[in-house]
Design a protein around this motif. Structure first.
Motif, PDB file in Angstrom:
ATOM      1  N   THR A   1       0.831  -1.206   0.000  1.00 24.18           N
ATOM      2  CA  THR A   1       0.000   0.000   0.000  1.00 24.18           C
ATOM      3  C   THR A   1       0.868   1.260   0.000  1.00 24.18           C
ATOM      4  OG1 THR A   1      -1.505  -1.287   1.348  1.00 24.18           O
ATOM      5  CG2 THR A   1      -2.023   1.047   1.081  1.00 24.18           C
ATOM      6  N   ASN A   2       1.833   1.281   0.919  1.00 22.95           N
ATOM      7  CA  ASN A   2       2.705   2.451   0.998  1.00 22.95           C
ATOM      8  C   ASN A   2       4.149   2.145   0.625  1.00 22.95           C
ATOM      9  OD1 ASN A   2       0.707   4.328   1.925  1.00 22.95           O
ATOM     10  ND2 ASN A   2       0.734   3.202   3.871  1.00 22.95           N
ATOM     11  N   ASP A   3       4.381   0.961   0.144  1.00 22.05           N
ATOM     12  CA  ASP A   3       5.757   0.570  -0.169  1.00 22.05           C
ATOM     13  C   ASP A   3       6.027   0.608  -1.667  1.00 22.05           C
ATOM     14  OD1 ASP A   3       6.133   0.130   2.525  1.00 22.05           O
ATOM     15  OD2 ASP A   3       5.394  -1.948   2.378  1.00 22.05           O
ATOM     16  N   ARG A   4       7.192   1.110  -1.965  1.00 21.20           N
ATOM     17  CA  ARG A   4       7.601   1.196  -3.364  1.00 21.20           C
ATOM     18  C   ARG A   4       9.082   0.848  -3.451  1.00 21.20           C
ATOM     19  NH1 ARG A   4       2.826   2.191  -2.980  1.00 21.20           N
ATOM     20  NH2 ARG A   4       1.704   4.019  -3.806  1.00 21.20           N
ATOM     21  N   VAL A   5       9.462   0.289  -4.612  1.00 21.91           N
ATOM     22  CA  VAL A   5      10.884   0.161  -4.909  1.00 21.91           C
ATOM     23  C   VAL A   5      11.150   1.136  -6.043  1.00 21.91           C
ATOM     24  CG1 VAL A   5      12.720  -1.330  -5.766  1.00 21.91           C
ATOM     25  CG2 VAL A   5      11.024  -2.238  -4.155  1.00 21.91           C
ATOM     26  N   VAL A   6      12.098   2.025  -5.824  1.00 20.23           N
ATOM     27  CA  VAL A   6      12.417   3.030  -6.841  1.00 20.23           C
ATOM     28  C   VAL A   6      13.754   2.659  -7.473  1.00 20.23           C
ATOM     29  CG1 VAL A   6      12.846   5.481  -7.292  1.00 20.23           C
ATOM     30  CG2 VAL A   6      11.178   4.802  -5.545  1.00 20.23           C
ATOM     31  N   ARG A   7      13.745   2.430  -8.792  1.00 23.01           N
ATOM     32  CA  ARG A   7      14.984   2.076  -9.494  1.00 23.01           C
ATOM     33  C   ARG A   7      15.403   3.200 -10.416  1.00 23.01           C
ATOM     34  NH1 ARG A   7      11.955  -2.413  -9.992  1.00 23.01           N
ATOM     35  NH2 ARG A   7      12.475  -3.988  -8.444  1.00 23.01           N
ATOM     36  N   LEU A   8      16.657   3.591 -10.277  1.00 24.55           N
ATOM     37  CA  LEU A   8      17.208   4.605 -11.175  1.00 24.55           C
ATOM     38  C   LEU A   8      18.073   3.875 -12.180  1.00 24.55           C
ATOM     39  CD1 LEU A   8      18.334   7.205  -8.465  1.00 24.55           C
ATOM     40  CD2 LEU A   8      16.093   6.961  -9.529  1.00 24.55           C
ATOM     41  N   ILE A   9      17.649   3.869 -13.429  1.00 21.40           N
ATOM     42  CA  ILE A   9      18.337   3.078 -14.454  1.00 21.40           C
ATOM     43  C   ILE A   9      18.935   4.003 -15.518  1.00 21.40           C
ATOM     44  CG2 ILE A   9      18.069   1.182 -16.096  1.00 21.40           C
ATOM     45  CD1 ILE A   9      15.426   0.514 -14.482  1.00 21.40           C
ATOM     46  N   PRO A  10      20.272   4.164 -15.490  1.00 19.58           N
ATOM     47  CA  PRO A  10      20.899   5.040 -16.487  1.00 19.58           C
ATOM     48  C   PRO A  10      20.894   4.378 -17.865  1.00 19.58           C
ATOM     49  CG  PRO A  10      22.360   4.569 -14.608  1.00 19.58           C
ATOM     50  CD  PRO A  10      21.254   3.565 -14.575  1.00 19.58           C
ATOM     51  N   CYS A  11      20.507   5.143 -18.879  1.00 15.83           N
ATOM     52  CA  CYS A  11      20.504   4.631 -20.247  1.00 15.83           C
ATOM     53  C   CYS A  11      21.395   5.505 -21.124  1.00 15.83           C
ATOM     54  CB  CYS A  11      19.087   4.640 -20.810  1.00 15.83           C
ATOM     55  SG  CYS A  11      17.935   3.662 -19.834  1.00 15.83           S
ATOM     56  N   GLY A  12      22.030   4.908 -22.101  1.00 10.35           N
ATOM     57  CA  GLY A  12      22.900   5.656 -23.014  1.00 10.35           C
ATOM     58  C   GLY A  12      24.047   6.303 -22.252  1.00 10.35           C
ATOM     59  N   ALA A  13      24.322   7.554 -22.568  1.00  7.93           N
ATOM     60  CA  ALA A  13      25.451   8.266 -21.965  1.00  7.93           C
ATOM     61  C   ALA A  13      25.329   8.386 -20.442  1.00  7.93           C
ATOM     62  CB  ALA A  13      25.582   9.652 -22.581  1.00  7.93           C
ATOM     63  N   TRP A  14      24.125   8.197 -19.961  1.00 11.67           N
ATOM     64  CA  TRP A  14      23.927   8.242 -18.503  1.00 11.67           C
ATOM     65  C   TRP A  14      24.722   7.160 -17.784  1.00 11.67           C
ATOM     66  CZ3 TRP A  14      21.971  10.684 -14.323  1.00 11.67           C
ATOM     67  CH2 TRP A  14      21.229  11.855 -14.550  1.00 11.67           C
ATOM     68  N   GLN A  15      25.060   6.091 -18.546  1.00  8.47           N
ATOM     69  CA  GLN A  15      25.766   4.971 -17.914  1.00  8.47           C
ATOM     70  C   GLN A  15      27.135   5.355 -17.401  1.00  8.47           C
ATOM     71  OE1 GLN A  15      24.703   2.599 -21.287  1.00  8.47           O
ATOM     72  NE2 GLN A  15      23.940   0.967 -19.965  1.00  8.47           N
ATOM     73  N   SER A  16      27.686   6.443 -17.957  1.00  7.59           N
ATOM     74  CA  SER A  16      29.002   6.841 -17.477  1.00  7.59           C
ATOM     75  C   SER A  16      28.903   7.879 -16.357  1.00  7.59           C
ATOM     76  CB  SER A  16      29.833   7.390 -18.638  1.00  7.59           C
ATOM     77  OG  SER A  16      29.156   8.487 -19.206  1.00  7.59           O
ATOM     78  N   ARG A  17      27.681   8.175 -15.946  1.00  7.64           N
ATOM     79  CA  ARG A  17      27.519   9.133 -14.843  1.00  7.64           C
ATOM     80  C   ARG A  17      27.270   8.367 -13.546  1.00  7.64           C
ATOM     81  NH1 ARG A  17      23.587  13.531 -17.706  1.00  7.64           N
ATOM     82  NH2 ARG A  17      23.317  14.322 -15.611  1.00  7.64           N
ATOM     83  N   SER A  18      27.901   8.832 -12.496  1.00  9.10           N
ATOM     84  CA  SER A  18      27.790   8.107 -11.238  1.00  9.10           C
ATOM     85  C   SER A  18      26.595   8.569 -10.420  1.00  9.10           C
ATOM     86  CB  SER A  18      29.058   8.291 -10.413  1.00  9.10           C
ATOM     87  OG  SER A  18      28.847   7.724  -9.137  1.00  9.10           O
ATOM     88  N   LEU A  19      25.826   7.601  -9.952  1.00  7.29           N
ATOM     89  CA  LEU A  19      24.690   7.923  -9.089  1.00  7.29           C
ATOM     90  C   LEU A  19      24.949   7.383  -7.686  1.00  7.29           C
ATOM     91  CD1 LEU A  19      21.737   7.120 -11.515  1.00  7.29           C
ATOM     92  CD2 LEU A  19      22.265   9.353 -10.526  1.00  7.29           C
ATOM     93  N   LYS A  20      26.249   7.070  -7.445  1.00  4.69           N
ATOM     94  CA  LYS A  20      26.614   6.452  -6.167  1.00  4.69           C
ATOM     95  C   LYS A  20      26.077   7.226  -4.955  1.00  4.69           C
ATOM     96  CE  LYS A  20      30.868   5.480  -6.786  1.00  4.69           C
ATOM     97  NZ  LYS A  20      32.247   5.392  -6.898  1.00  4.69           N
ATOM     98  N   GLU A  21      26.207   8.560  -5.051  1.00  8.44           N
ATOM     99  CA  GLU A  21      25.798   9.371  -3.892  1.00  8.44           C
ATOM    100  C   GLU A  21      24.288   9.327  -3.643  1.00  8.44           C
ATOM    101  OE1 GLU A  21      27.815  10.636  -6.296  1.00  8.44           O
ATOM    102  OE2 GLU A  21      29.679  10.379  -5.180  1.00  8.44           O
ATOM    103  N   MET A  22      23.555   8.719  -4.580  1.00 15.52           N
ATOM    104  CA  MET A  22      22.118   8.609  -4.343  1.00 15.52           C
ATOM    105  C   MET A  22      21.851   7.605  -3.221  1.00 15.52           C
ATOM    106  SD  MET A  22      20.078  10.563  -5.973  1.00 15.52           S
ATOM    107  CE  MET A  22      18.505   9.729  -5.706  1.00 15.52           C
ATOM    108  N   VAL A  23      22.786   6.677  -3.040  1.00 13.00           N
ATOM    109  CA  VAL A  23      22.628   5.682  -1.984  1.00 13.00           C
ATOM    110  C   VAL A  23      23.244   6.249  -0.719  1.00 13.00           C
ATOM    111  CG1 VAL A  23      22.952   3.237  -1.450  1.00 13.00           C
ATOM    112  CG2 VAL A  23      23.096   4.018  -3.813  1.00 13.00           C
ATOM    113  N   GLU A  24      22.429   6.364   0.320  1.00  5.93           N
ATOM    114  CA  GLU A  24      22.949   6.985   1.549  1.00  5.93           C
ATOM    115  C   GLU A  24      23.955   6.066   2.251  1.00  5.93           C
ATOM    116  OE1 GLU A  24      18.858   8.932   3.115  1.00  5.93           O
ATOM    117  OE2 GLU A  24      18.988   6.983   2.157  1.00  5.93           O
TER     118      GLU A  24
END
Ligand code: ATP
Ligand code: MG
Lengths: 152, 239
Positions: A129-152
């Motif tokens: 009901t209130n639970d979600r899994v949020v996935r950030l999926i880099p595509c194309g040139a985004w794959q070379s960008r780091s999203l590491k800091e998104m994870v606390e």
């Protein structure tokens, strides 16, 4: 690298959106995927907050596109749910609208073929009901960008 | 003949009033957005300038593209509405033709180009003739690289007019026989000139039949079934 985050309420989803703001700049495209009521608008609202936009973000479902110019970078928020054809999408002129800022598209996965290859896909999966899994999926040139800091 | 020309197919919108091909008032600006607001104020401004009332018009010319989708739509719906209300002919013109008309040809083969984004351009070519240009064939939608190849294989000296500034950097490198020149955008003032002839020859469709000239592929349907079927909210309408 896909980043997977869990959300236990709208507040969490908004917070993820807010944090993503610092990773985005002019010309970036975010495609939101998730069923009705998953929290796509909530996520976009959080993102807007993170971009310094004070105006509340409301669902663009009827308007199809809304532009928020009050932040660090203009945000163009679109919802393609009511479209039936790709030509209608063209008519929205999204890339023209969003050229100078960030573009975020609800149900963007359904029109991915008309979107730039370089984009960040955000999937919101409803797991309760209130639970979600949020996935950030880099595509194309985004794959070379780091999203590491998104994870606390 | 009192004419109104409306151009919103490119980032440079313009409106012009003319007696025949002679411009009596015009307004223009360069901006990719806000065509709707521009048209309304530009029309008011032009009519004020010359003291005409809309019902005095004999015909309306409209740029139907290729070009910007929203711009074309805004311009066309305004022009169609006016033409219907006034009962006057609506003359559709192509942005490429309008640009090519005023190309300073110097006897070069003219290539008129409009940026339609996604790495593609709309192009048409024209032969210079005394007093103007004559189109070689219908406009085409080509990838930027393809356009470059076409120019490269053209045995004639070429002149590229229109939105060549939107082509990628270095596009003209190595194209030794090709020059670029003005005009960069179609102008409502030039439309008057083309429209006069069409009105005289009664070469225009019924106003309701005028359609945007997008040149894009036939319509692709979004496969919603695939996305809407799953999930507990599948039958609900969006909040
Ligand atoms: N973890 C969560 N994250 C986001 N929203 C949640 C969460 N838990 C519950 N909700 C509720 O789910 C709803 C999400 O609504 P929202 O309009 O953001 O969804 P949406 O994906 O944009 O829907 P639509 O497809 O209709 O545009 C809100 O009512 C919100 O309170
Ligand atoms: Mg929504």
């Amino acid at each position: 690298m896909t980043v997977e985050l869990s959300s236990n309420g709208e507040v969490d989803t908004r917070a993820i959106g807010r944090r993503l703001a610092s990773f985005l700049g002019r010309g970036d495209v975010v495609l939101l995927a998730g069923e009705l009521g998953a929290g796509k608008t909530a996520f976009a609202g959080g993102l807007a907050e993170g971009m310094g936009i004070e105006e509340p973000v409301i669902s663009p479902s009827f308007m199809l596109v809304r532009r928020y110019a009050g932040g660090f970078t203009p945000l163009t928020h679109a919802d393609v749910y009511r479209l039936t054809t790709m030509n209608e999408l063209e008519d929205l002129d999204l890339f023209e609208e969003a050229r100078d800022g960030v573009l975020i598209v609800e149900w963007g996965n359904t029109v991915a073929s008309a979107m730039p290859d370089d984009h960040l896909r955000v999937e919101i999966e409803v797991t309760g009901t209130n639970d979600r899994v949020v996935r950030l999926i880099p595509c194309g040139a985004w794959q070379s960008r780091s999203l590491k800091e998104m994870v606390e | 003949m009192k004419l109104l020309a409306i151009e919103t197919a490119t980032p440079a919108s313009s409106v012009a009033l003319g007696i025949g091909r002679d411009v009596v008032a015009s307004a223009e600006r360069v901006e990719r957005r806000g065509h709707a607001a521009f048209i309304v104020s530009a029309l008011d401004f032009c009519f004020d300038q010359v003291g005409w009332r809309p019902h005095e018009l004999d015909a309306i010319a409209i740029d139907v593209g290729p070009g910007l989708y929203t711009g074309i739509r805004v311009g066309l719906s305004t022009a169609q509405g006016l033409a219907a209300a006034l009962g006057v002919p609506l003359v559709p013109l192509s942005s490429l033709d309008v640009i090519a008309l005023h190309a300073a040809t110097h006897r070069r083969h003219v290539w008129s180009v409009v940026d339609v984004r996604r790495g593609e351009v709309a192009v048409a070519s024209y032969q210079p003739v005394p007093g103007g240009v004559v189109k070689d064939g219908p406009p085409q939608l080509v990838e930027v690289e393809q356009f470059r190849a076409i120019l490269q294989s053209d045995p004639e000296d070429g002149l590229v007019v229109g939105d060549w500034a939107s082509l990628p950097e270095g596009f003209f490198r190595g194209l030794h026989r090709v020059k670029s020149g003005r005009p960069q955008f179609p102008a409502a003032e030039a439309m008057l000139e083309l429209a006069v002839g069409r009105v005289d020859r009664e070469e225009f469709p019924h106003a309701d039949e005028v359609r945007p000239l997008y040149l894009r592929e036939p319509d692709v349907t979004i496969n919603w079934k695939q996305y809407r079927e799953e999930g507990p909210w599948a039958e609900q309408s969006p909040a």
